[in-house]
Design an enzyme around this catalytic site. Structure first.
Site, mmCIF file in Angstrom:
data_model
loop_
_atom_site.group_PDB
_atom_site.id
_atom_site.type_symbol
_atom_site.label_atom_id
_atom_site.label_comp_id
_atom_site.label_asym_id
_atom_site.label_seq_id
_atom_site.Cartn_x
_atom_site.Cartn_y
_atom_site.Cartn_z
ATOM 1 N N GLN A 280 42.055 29.169 41.034
ATOM 2 C CA GLN A 280 42.926 29.742 40.003
ATOM 3 C C GLN A 280 42.157 29.900 38.688
ATOM 4 O OE1 GLN A 280 46.075 30.703 40.337
ATOM 5 N NE2 GLN A 280 46.574 29.881 42.352
ATOM 6 N N ASP A 381 51.422 32.157 49.943
ATOM 7 C CA ASP A 381 50.833 32.701 48.703
ATOM 8 C C ASP A 381 49.969 33.907 49.086
ATOM 9 O OD1 ASP A 381 49.769 33.094 46.194
ATOM 10 O OD2 ASP A 381 48.590 31.250 46.154
ATOM 11 N N CYS A 408 51.936 37.147 43.462
ATOM 12 C CA CYS A 408 51.178 37.667 42.314
ATOM 13 C C CYS A 408 51.578 39.122 42.058
ATOM 14 C CB CYS A 408 49.677 37.516 42.523
ATOM 15 S SG CYS A 408 49.078 38.113 44.090
#
Ligand SMILES: C[S@@+](CC[C@H](N)C(=O)[O-])C[C@H]1O[C@@H](n2cnc3c(N)ncnc32)[C@H](O)[C@@H]1O
Length: 460
Positions: A280, A381, A408
């Site tokens: 990240q 994710d 995202c």
């Protein structure tokens, strides 16, 4: 401009009532736009938004990485939240909770990638000066980011205001030395030159510098060996490539200084990564994201970590579960996940491959849907495009207690979430994590529970 859309792009209406989407258009601004209404180009700002603040970066508006520095951070969050509220209303899940630090949102990036080049990106102001007969510098030696849509022109940047100050400090030294070196910058048209890219990453042990050049000879190697220890970096790695395509890739030629490893931590869990591994980009934001995911997953049983990358999220959460099982496409990522799981003593089963193909076998091996007892929590994710239809089908019928989807790209969540609802899940919470201030990006966490009796998973 009136609002942002769900992709973080400005929306405005012209005098003829036509709705425009304009990248970088800020709600409250009056702008002059060119091109077509869908995907129009911002030509100039006619009037600033009433609450506009000074952009901190001198390259704002040219570099293209940040779009919203003139918007106070609370206004950025409110505009993104409003767009998500409209987009995700069909999922239910109640009002969107907003999580993000209250600071101004600078200095958060732990990773930078810069290019070296010989052509300078000209701003609109430069072009106007040139048109008016002034001599404007076009060629020289530049270190920075590619200008929007230009593989060959560099926006020269001395520092990046959304990057951690530690990265900027090392960048200043690398930049000064590289510019003073006797070796040429890469010429993206002629395919000549030595310096190509520089990557900077911040880990627990300091800054890692990844230098990409063409092959070079003994003089270049000697220069680098002498200069690298001066930059204040924890490690400097040298990669070479003679490929013409413009990507920061290459073969590791030498570790010029320090050790070729990146130490990071998430949720207090230490992880060792290889220098190129994904992590990240916003450390403090990632901690907030992790807290939201931890709360939404609850604890106990088996944690399924799909699209796990190097396993960072699942490993950071492992203390709350008996075991973790993960899938990612990238083999090196899975190797890193396995190494870190072993070092942490985590019961883990990480598998490399496409989630849509590997998931049914992984579930079968853990007895899911075949009498396995105990709680099952799923974390997904996926990349920006969202879930592959086959993965979605398997998840739709997954006998999990809870499914937490980290998105995202919110429009992908809207599509996949609708399919989950149709398959008997209900959305119980939506959280926006403001992970990328000043940019169009945002992270959304959606929590799903079974709305009706658990369905059996599909076979094969
Ligand atoms: C948003 S990243 C998730 C990163 C990870 N959860 C983390 O926080 O470090 C998406 C991941 O999906 C992986 N990926 C892309 N397509 C995939 C597929 N079809 N099956 C499995 N993994 C895939 C990528 O390699 C990438 O690691």
């Amino acid at each position: 401009m009136e609002a942002l859309d769900a992709d973080g792009i400005g929306i405005g209406t012209d005098a003829r009532g036509r709705v425009w989407t304009i990248r970088g258009g800020i709600p409250g601004q009056a702008v002059l736009a060119g091109g077509r209404p869908k995907g129009g180009a911002l030509m100039s700002i006619v009037e600033a938004a009433p609450d506009a603040v000074e952009a901190r970066c001198p390259s704002f508006g040219t570099c293209g990485g940040c779009l919203y520095q003139p918007m106070p951070r609370p206004a950025q969050q409110a505009a993104k939240e409003a767009a998500l509220t409209t987009l995700l209303a069909p999922l239910g899940g109640g009002p969107i909770e907003v999580v993000g630090a209250a600071d101004e949102g600078y200095g958060y990036r732990n990773r930078l990638e810069l290019s070296f080049g010989v052509e300078r990106f000209l701003t609109r102001a430069d072009q106007a000066r040139e048109k008016a007969g002034e001599v404007v510098e076009r060629r020289g030696s530049y270190v920075g980011f590619h200008g929007a849509g230009r593989f060959d022109r560099i926006v020269d940047v001395a520092e990046c205001s959304i990057a951690d100050p530690a990265l900027n400090a090392v960048l200043a030294r690398v930049r000064a030395d590289v510019l003073a070196s006797p070796f040429a910058m890469w010429d993206a048209r002629a395919h000549t030159g030595f310096w190509r890219h520089a990557g900077l990453r911040l880990g627990a042990e300091g800054v890692l510098v990844l230098l990409y050049t063409t092959t070079g000879g003994e003089a270049e190697a000697a220069w680098l060996g002498e200069a690298a220890p001066r930059w204040g970096a924890a490690a400097v790695l040298w990669y070479t490539t003679d490929r013409v395509s413009d990507a920061a890739v290459g073969d590791l030629r030498a570790v010029l200084h320090g050790e070729a490893r990146l130490a990071v931590s998430l949720g207090g869990v230490p992880l060792r990564l290889s220098p190129l591994a994904f992590f990240q980009v916003n450390q403090s934001g990632a901690e907030l994201l992790l807290d939201v995911i931890r709360r939404d997953l609850g604890t106990g049983g088996l944690l399924l970590d799909l699209y796990c990358g190097v396993g960072a999220l699942g490993l950071a959460l492992h203390a709350g579960f008996e075991a973790v099982a993960g899938i990612d496409l990238v083999e090196e990522g899975i190797a890193e996940a396995n190494r870190n799981a072993a070092a942490l003593g985590v019961r883990a089963d990480y598998r490399a491959g496409r989630a849509e193909l590997v998931l049914p076998g992984l579930l079968a091996d853990h007895g899911v849907g075949a009498g396995r007892e105990g709680r099952l929590a799923a974390l997904v994710d996926p990349p920006r495009n969202g879930l592959h239809p086959d993965a979605l089908r398997t998840l739709a019928s997954l006998p999990a207690d809870v499914l937490v989807y980290v998105a995202c790209r919110p429009t992908s969540l809207a599509r996949d979430g609708a399919a989950l609802l149709a398959a008997g899940w209900r959305c119980t919470r939506l959280t926006m994590v403001d992970l990328f201030p000043h940019t169009a990006h945002v992270e959304v966490v959606a929590r799903f529970e079974r709305a009706q009796a658990t369905l059996a998973p599909e076979s094969g």
